[in-house]
Every structure is written in C-alpha cells, then in structure tokens.
Design an enzyme around this catalytic site. Sequence first.
Site, PDB file in Angstrom:
ATOM      1  N   SER A 158       0.860  -1.177   0.000  1.00 44.34           N
ATOM      2  CA  SER A 158       0.000   0.000   0.000  1.00 44.34           C
ATOM      3  C   SER A 158       0.904   1.236   0.000  1.00 44.34           C
ATOM      4  O   SER A 158       1.717   1.404   0.908  1.00 44.34           O
ATOM      5  CB  SER A 158      -0.880  -0.055   1.250  1.00 44.34           C
ATOM      6  OG  SER A 158      -1.661   1.100   1.374  1.00 44.34           O
ATOM      7  N   LYS A 209      -0.909  -0.906  -4.484  1.00 39.29           N
ATOM      8  CA  LYS A 209      -2.142  -0.174  -4.149  1.00 39.29           C
ATOM      9  C   LYS A 209      -1.762   1.274  -3.890  1.00 39.29           C
ATOM     10  O   LYS A 209      -0.895   1.553  -3.060  1.00 39.29           O
ATOM     11  CB  LYS A 209      -2.775  -0.816  -2.916  1.00 39.29           C
ATOM     12  CG  LYS A 209      -3.758   0.051  -2.134  1.00 39.29           C
ATOM     13  CD  LYS A 209      -4.526  -0.795  -1.127  1.00 39.29           C
ATOM     14  CE  LYS A 209      -4.707  -0.075   0.201  1.00 39.29           C
ATOM     15  NZ  LYS A 209      -5.418  -0.911   1.189  1.00 39.29           N
ATOM     16  N   LYS A 259      -2.858   4.961  -2.571  1.00 43.50           N
ATOM     17  CA  LYS A 259      -3.837   5.714  -1.798  1.00 43.50           C
ATOM     18  C   LYS A 259      -4.242   6.920  -2.638  1.00 43.50           C
ATOM     19  O   LYS A 259      -3.375   7.578  -3.230  1.00 43.50           O
ATOM     20  CB  LYS A 259      -3.208   6.179  -0.474  1.00 43.50           C
ATOM     21  CG  LYS A 259      -2.977   5.046   0.504  1.00 43.50           C
ATOM     22  CD  LYS A 259      -4.292   4.494   1.031  1.00 43.50           C
ATOM     23  CE  LYS A 259      -4.060   3.545   2.203  1.00 43.50           C
ATOM     24  NZ  LYS A 259      -5.343   3.053   2.761  1.00 43.50           N
ATOM     25  N   ASP A 302      -7.098   2.981  -3.159  1.00 48.52           N
ATOM     26  CA  ASP A 302      -7.855   3.008  -1.900  1.00 48.52           C
ATOM     27  C   ASP A 302      -8.103   4.463  -1.503  1.00 48.52           C
ATOM     28  O   ASP A 302      -7.159   5.224  -1.289  1.00 48.52           O
ATOM     29  CB  ASP A 302      -7.041   2.298  -0.801  1.00 48.52           C
ATOM     30  CG  ASP A 302      -7.813   2.164   0.514  1.00 48.52           C
ATOM     31  OD1 ASP A 302      -8.976   2.612   0.580  1.00 48.52           O
ATOM     32  OD2 ASP A 302      -7.243   1.603   1.480  1.00 48.52           O
ATOM     33  N   GLU A 335     -11.058   0.723  -3.681  1.00 48.93           N
ATOM     34  CA  GLU A 335     -11.382   0.375  -2.297  1.00 48.93           C
ATOM     35  C   GLU A 335     -12.027   1.565  -1.577  1.00 48.93           C
ATOM     36  O   GLU A 335     -11.494   2.675  -1.600  1.00 48.93           O
ATOM     37  CB  GLU A 335     -10.067  -0.045  -1.608  1.00 48.93           C
ATOM     38  CG  GLU A 335     -10.204  -0.554  -0.193  1.00 48.93           C
ATOM     39  CD  GLU A 335      -8.848  -0.994   0.378  1.00 48.93           C
ATOM     40  OE1 GLU A 335      -7.897  -1.203  -0.395  1.00 48.93           O
ATOM     41  OE2 GLU A 335      -8.742  -1.118   1.608  1.00 48.93           O
ATOM     42  N   ASP A 388     -13.898  -1.853   2.460  1.00 50.48           N
ATOM     43  CA  ASP A 388     -12.995  -2.078   3.599  1.00 50.48           C
ATOM     44  C   ASP A 388     -13.760  -1.629   4.849  1.00 50.48           C
ATOM     45  O   ASP A 388     -14.412  -2.448   5.530  1.00 50.48           O
ATOM     46  CB  ASP A 388     -11.688  -1.280   3.368  1.00 50.48           C
ATOM     47  CG  ASP A 388     -10.727  -1.277   4.554  1.00 50.48           C
ATOM     48  OD1 ASP A 388     -11.061  -1.813   5.619  1.00 50.48           O
ATOM     49  OD2 ASP A 388      -9.620  -0.706   4.424  1.00 50.48           O
ATOM     50  N   LYS A 433     -10.119  -7.548   7.128  1.00 54.02           N
ATOM     51  CA  LYS A 433      -9.158  -7.158   8.164  1.00 54.02           C
ATOM     52  C   LYS A 433      -9.686  -7.731   9.463  1.00 54.02           C
ATOM     53  O   LYS A 433     -10.749  -7.303   9.933  1.00 54.02           O
ATOM     54  CB  LYS A 433      -9.094  -5.630   8.301  1.00 54.02           C
ATOM     55  CG  LYS A 433      -8.279  -4.933   7.238  1.00 54.02           C
ATOM     56  CD  LYS A 433      -8.185  -3.451   7.533  1.00 54.02           C
ATOM     57  CE  LYS A 433      -7.577  -2.720   6.365  1.00 54.02           C
ATOM     58  NZ  LYS A 433      -7.688  -1.260   6.512  1.00 54.02           N
ATOM     59  N   GLY A 474      -4.420  -4.737   5.739  1.00 56.24           N
ATOM     60  CA  GLY A 474      -3.393  -4.542   6.763  1.00 56.24           C
ATOM     61  C   GLY A 474      -3.658  -3.278   7.532  1.00 56.24           C
ATOM     62  O   GLY A 474      -4.410  -2.405   7.088  1.00 56.24           O
TER      63      GLY A 474
HETATM   64  O1  OSB Z   1      -7.334   1.477   4.418  1.00 53.63           O
HETATM   65  O2  OSB Z   1      -6.263  -0.293   4.061  1.00 53.63           O
HETATM   66  C1  OSB Z   1      -6.373   0.767   4.668  1.00 53.63           C
HETATM   67  C2  OSB Z   1      -3.324   1.350   6.875  1.00 53.63           C
HETATM   68  C3  OSB Z   1      -3.921   1.864   8.009  1.00 53.63           C
HETATM   69  C4  OSB Z   1      -5.281   2.046   8.022  1.00 53.63           C
HETATM   70  C5  OSB Z   1      -6.046   1.725   6.913  1.00 53.63           C
HETATM   71  C6  OSB Z   1      -5.454   1.193   5.785  1.00 53.63           C
HETATM   72  C7  OSB Z   1      -4.058   1.039   5.759  1.00 53.63           C
HETATM   73  C8  OSB Z   1      -3.312   0.585   4.582  1.00 53.63           C
HETATM   74  C9  OSB Z   1      -1.969  -0.039   4.819  1.00 53.63           C
HETATM   75  O3  OSB Z   1      -3.662   0.756   3.447  1.00 53.63           O
HETATM   76  C10 OSB Z   1      -2.031  -1.506   4.848  1.00 53.63           C
HETATM   77  C11 OSB Z   1      -0.769  -2.135   5.369  1.00 53.63           C
HETATM   78  O4  OSB Z   1       0.195  -2.233   4.610  1.00 53.63           O
HETATM   79  O5  OSB Z   1      -0.756  -2.571   6.534  1.00 53.63           O
HETATM   80 MG    MG Z   2      -8.480   0.410   2.962  1.00 48.83          MG
END
Ligand code: OSB
Ligand code: MG
Length: 369
Positions: A136, A162, A164, A189, A214, A239, A263, A291
């Site tokens: 991510s 991915k 953001k 995302d 996402e 999510d 998650k 994650g």
């Molecule tokens: O939205 O998936 C998410 C991290 C913290 C809170 C929300 C998210 C995320 C990530 C990172 O996208 C995922 C990771 O590599 O742990």
């Molecule tokens: Mg997410």
Amino acid sequence: MRIKEVELRTIELPLVRPFRTSFGTQLNRELLLLKVTTREGSEGWSECVAMSEPLYSPEYTAACQDVIERFLLPKIFLQEDVIAEEISTVLKPFLGHQMSKAALETAILDAELKLNGISFGSYLGSSRDLIDCGVSVGITSTIEDLVNEVSIYISEGYRRIKLKIEPGWDILPVRTIRELWPDIPLQVDANQAYTRHDTDLLKQLDPYDLLLIEQPLNEHDVLGHAMLAKEVATPICLDESITSLESARDALALKATSIINIKPGRVGGYLESVKIHDLCVENNIPVWCGGMLETGVGRAANVALASLPGFTLPGDTSASSRYFHRDITDPFVMVDGQLRVPMQPGIGVHIDLNFIEQITKTRKVITAP
Ligand code: OSB
Ligand code: MG
C-alpha cells in the site's frame, strides 16, 4: 483454560517513511500489545490494530485499553473455562469495539493453540505455505516521489501495488504508474474520501485496468457504493463498511461490493474473518487480507489467514521492512514477492522482548481475581 493475568502495553515504533492517506499522515505506529498468561502455563500474544486517533475507525488505542480493562476482561474473568471460540459470544452484550474484542480473542487463541501444539494456519484452514505480497503506497508530495517509491517496491518484488487516493490525487498518479508499469496488478484506496457526486470523476479511472477501487465513499453509505458500482466498470471493494459477517452478507446482497478486503481487527477477530471468507467462497467473491501497519505479532496471524483458499488476490501483507527498521518479532522477509506462513504453534513467531521493553510507553498487568 483459566486466565492468570493479562498484560496491556502501549508501544510506539517509527515508520520507515511517513504514510499519508486521505484521513491523515502517520509518522509512527502506536499500538496496544496484549499478552495473556494462563494457569496452564501458556502465553498468548496479540496486537490491537486500532490507531492512536479515531480517523480510520471509531476505535483508538486509549479507548481500546479502557474498554478492555473496564468491560471486556472482567466479563472474561467470570468464565470458568476460557475457550477462544466462545469469546465473541461472551462479549456480544458489549456493542461495537471489534478491534478490542479481536485483540482479546486472538491472544486467547494464541495461548490455546500453543497449548495444543497447533499453528494458526492449520487451525484456520490454510491451503498453502506461501502468500503473495502487495504493498500500500501512501500519498506523496510529488508525482516524482511516488514514481521513486513505487520503483523501489517493484524492484523488491511486490506482486501488486495499491495507491492511496483522494480528491486532487487520483487520475494523474494512477495514469502515471499505469503508463510506467503496464502489466503490474494495480488498485486504489480512497478511505471514504469521495461522495456520491464524484461518480463521473471515479469513472475516469476505468481506462487504467485497476483490480478494484477500495472504499471510495463513507463507511455508512453502502447504498451509495451499490449505485456507484452500476456506473463504474472498475470493481468496488469495501474495507471500512465491512465490520461483521452480517454487514458482508448485506453489502453482497446489495451489490455494493464485488470483492472484500478482510481485516480481522475490523470484523472482531480471525474466527469472524473465516466466516466472511467462507461466505465469499460460496458466492464466488474474491477476498484479500488487508493490513493496519501491523508489527510481526499481527502480521503472523494475518499471513496465516491469507493462506486460506479464498484469498485469491495479493493482500496488504508486506514485509516487515516496508514498515519498520526493526520489528518486534523475527522479521517477515519477502522472497520472490511472497511471505512464508509460520508453522510453529500459535502465531508461530519469536517475540523480541528486549526490543519491546525499549519501545514501551505504558505497561499494566491485570491479574484475574
Ligand atoms: O485502508 O487499508 C487501509 C493502513 C492503516 C489504516 C487503513 C489502511 C491502511 C493501509 C496499509 O492501506 C495496509 C498495510 O500495509 O498494513
Ligand atoms: Mg483500505
């Protein structure tokens, strides 16, 4: 099992680089670590995935500690015999607080599996020894910084990227990365950053062959996601909106999501995660493991979950080095874009107590009455 004591620790680790999402920028990972000791002599570990502020979900570290101490643990202490599979039922009278409940259930499950000599993977229903890693990538200051960061991940072997996104940081970064790497599995995302009025904008992502978008809209706007899914060609993946088996079932029935990010913390634990996985397998819905910037403690259990047969897309299950200079367990090292599922009993990783001591901010031991 009988519980002897529970240790609650807040630890803080610096991230290797700032992680910016549509809801904020993180420089450190603060989290609550749990250790359950049983009268049988078994120890179970878990981490609570809540962040230090309620920006991703309503839960946050200090509130998790409070609800665990004030309500959840006293209820568990009333149990004659503590069994991981019964924890969610025992805690059901207390509404919400999935991340806190997940942390307690996971630590108890770890202690139980260690006592019985069973690994998380085999207990949950693992179907493979290696899992595919995605990564991510946060929002960066410039497109050049983004290209540099993605280049590093690609050269390290990540099998899926991915990005953001948020309003003002969407079409251009996606187009740039897609043009540079025409074949890399790519997804985005938004962490709820758009509204129902942004349908035309989100349609502009369709030409870039994304695996999914996402959580574009507010977590409570499940109908909005269903309406959006009819308009955009790219699959929608929820999510934040998926907080239980029931919410997953309803979102699927509404066609608000065609892929699910599981998650464990967000849905109340690994056992609920397996139920959502099974529902998705029955309905031919791909799932992947999300994650929460976990340390090796949470990562170990996530990697085990991600080895179940329905997890057909690479997860946000990256190597320890993606997040931390030093992890609190033996680091998860990626080989050829994959992580190995731990085979030892319980979460199956060695915990670095010395290092944990160094990064501990608060520590409290609660002894069973
Ligand atoms: O939205 O998936 C998410 C991290 C913290 C809170 C929300 C998210 C995320 C990530 C990172 O996208 C995922 C990771 O590599 O742990
Ligand atoms: Mg997410």
